[in-house]
Design an enzyme around this catalytic site. Sequence first.
Site, PDB file in Angstrom:
ATOM      1  N   LYS A 115     -35.869  13.146   1.104  1.00 34.47           N
ATOM      2  CA  LYS A 115     -34.563  13.200   1.770  1.00 34.47           C
ATOM      3  C   LYS A 115     -33.989  11.803   2.012  1.00 34.47           C
ATOM      4  O   LYS A 115     -32.785  11.641   2.146  1.00 34.47           O
ATOM      5  CB  LYS A 115     -34.655  14.016   3.044  1.00 34.47           C
ATOM      6  CG  LYS A 115     -34.908  15.486   2.700  1.00 34.47           C
ATOM      7  CD  LYS A 115     -34.827  16.433   3.854  1.00 34.47           C
ATOM      8  CE  LYS A 115     -35.006  17.865   3.388  1.00 34.47           C
ATOM      9  NZ  LYS A 115     -36.381  18.160   2.904  1.00 34.47           N
TER      10      LYS A 115
HETATM   11  C1  LIG Z   1     -36.679  19.331   2.096  1.00 33.88           C
HETATM   12  C2  LIG Z   1     -37.892  19.294   1.237  1.00 33.88           C
HETATM   13  C3  LIG Z   1     -38.050  20.137   0.114  1.00 33.88           C
HETATM   14  C4  LIG Z   1     -37.035  21.211  -0.257  1.00 33.88           C
HETATM   15  O1  LIG Z   1     -35.827  20.694  -0.753  1.00 33.88           O
HETATM   16  P1  LIG Z   1     -34.484  21.582  -0.750  1.00 33.88           P
HETATM   17  O2  LIG Z   1     -33.406  20.671  -1.151  1.00 33.88           O
HETATM   18  O3  LIG Z   1     -34.358  22.101   0.667  1.00 33.88           O
HETATM   19  O4  LIG Z   1     -34.688  22.712  -1.724  1.00 33.88           O
HETATM   20  C5  LIG Z   1     -39.182  19.964  -0.683  1.00 33.88           C
HETATM   21  N1  LIG Z   1     -40.130  19.060  -0.372  1.00 33.88           N
HETATM   22  C6  LIG Z   1     -40.038  18.257   0.718  1.00 33.88           C
HETATM   23  C7  LIG Z   1     -41.141  17.298   1.015  1.00 33.88           C
HETATM   24  C8  LIG Z   1     -38.925  18.336   1.558  1.00 33.88           C
HETATM   25  O5  LIG Z   1     -38.848  17.533   2.636  1.00 33.88           O
END
Ligand SMILES: *Cc1c(COP(=O)(O)O)cnc(C)c1O
Length: 477
Positions: A115
């Site tokens: 993120k």
């Molecule tokens: C948020 C997250 C995901 C999922 O991603 P999306 O965009 O919500 O599908 C997968 N892995 C990790 C480590 C995350 O923090």
Amino acid sequence: MRYLSTRDGRADPATHTFEDVLLAGLAEDGGLYVPQGLAALDGAGLRALAGLSYAELAARVMALFTGEAFDIAELRRLSETAYGNFRHAAVAPLVQLDDRLWLLELFHGPTLAFKDLALQLVGLMFDAVLARQGEHVTIVGATSGDTGSAALAACRDKAALDIFMLYPEGRISEVQRRQMTTVDAANAYALAIDGTFDDCQDIVKALFADRRLRRELKLSAVNSINFARVAAQIVYYLAAGLALGAPARPVSFSVPTGNFGNVYAGHLARALGLPIERLVLGTNTNDILARYLETGAMTIAPVVPSLSPSMDIQVASNFERLLFELKDRNGGAVAAALQAFRQTGALPADEQSWRRARGMFAGHRVDDRMTLDTMADTYRRSGVFIDPHTAVAVAAARIEMAGDSGATPMVAFATAHPAKFPDAVERATGIRPALPPALALLIDKRERITLLPNDVGAVARFVRAHARRTQPNLGAA
Ligand SMILES: *Cc1c(COP(=O)(O)O)cnc(C)c1O
């Protein structure tokens, strides 16, 4: 570039600028913003992007979406600042696991999860637009662990923002807590609430529902439905695809999926012209999306805790953006389908949409057993530790590759550093992964803990007392 709401059913729908989309996040009718039209790059346009630094590529890709909100020089400056914070010079390096399978490491940002790639840049864009408008906003949110730290890291020290993140006291891991409570910035607050994650979410909803407070503090959110975040995620698809030979050679991706934001960015990368052969979404046992692709039925089930908690999601908010396309960009049809979904727990059947979706995505469900086996197997075969979210992507990639005999490279996304989930890694491999230096430092840093009761009034008083509010031209150079 202008944007539409996915729920605007009027014959002549309203269009919105990138600035509106960035600052508002959600459309007023409750829909999500999507680009009105996307002009694909041709082969020459794609080749011109090959070999650029990650920051330069990010600036050029964002320029396709920002309209008049930013010029390329400003995007370059913001992008260099954002990705200059990463611990790897390549920002998102590729690591080869075997002859066909690659990992794209998306965990070299400040909080060791993917993120950061979008939030680091979007935090700066938010601050830049607000400074220009002489505005100040107060961001409040609730976190069950990971997004909170990425949001605090993205908003810290920004002149036009204050951020308050609520987390359930005693119910997140020590690393997750320390990542939030050691942020040493005058505008960033981690608030421990004496309650559950649901209590934290209820408090945030109540704060937003308080009209006076909302106006007084200009409450805002930085959640995953913000289109600017989706746009910033397109960049690493292009970076990886170009590095592996696109546009001359196609590439496939496997994405560990929760809210559908990351894999939807892949769909847009393909719409921009990147030759993506297979776009695979991996889910854990919370498999509503995989079941939909398999059967055409989207029915909600209770959330079950898994080893990959950031994907423990049933209602994938970003799916609405795909639904808008599947329904031929008919906002009225989207609004009606979603209303039925909320009322009955099932999306009304639509065979044509389902067939289209199956042509765009493959989906595989990976349970905790297979997740642990994949972590062990990856370590045995390649000497590489992977976290449980990444393992879901690797397992889904292997399932998909078993079904074809082609040679197209498959890129599985490594969305979190293995040291963020040391218990699962140890369970799978017998070895506890070492903390990278950035995380090891957390152990020595002073924690700043603010414990508040599970009470809206108490949280509102704290936020009122600490938010800085609008000051004329705050932060403008
Ligand atoms: C948020 C997250 C995901 C999922 O991603 P999306 O965009 O919500 O599908 C997968 N892995 C990790 C480590 C995350 O923090």
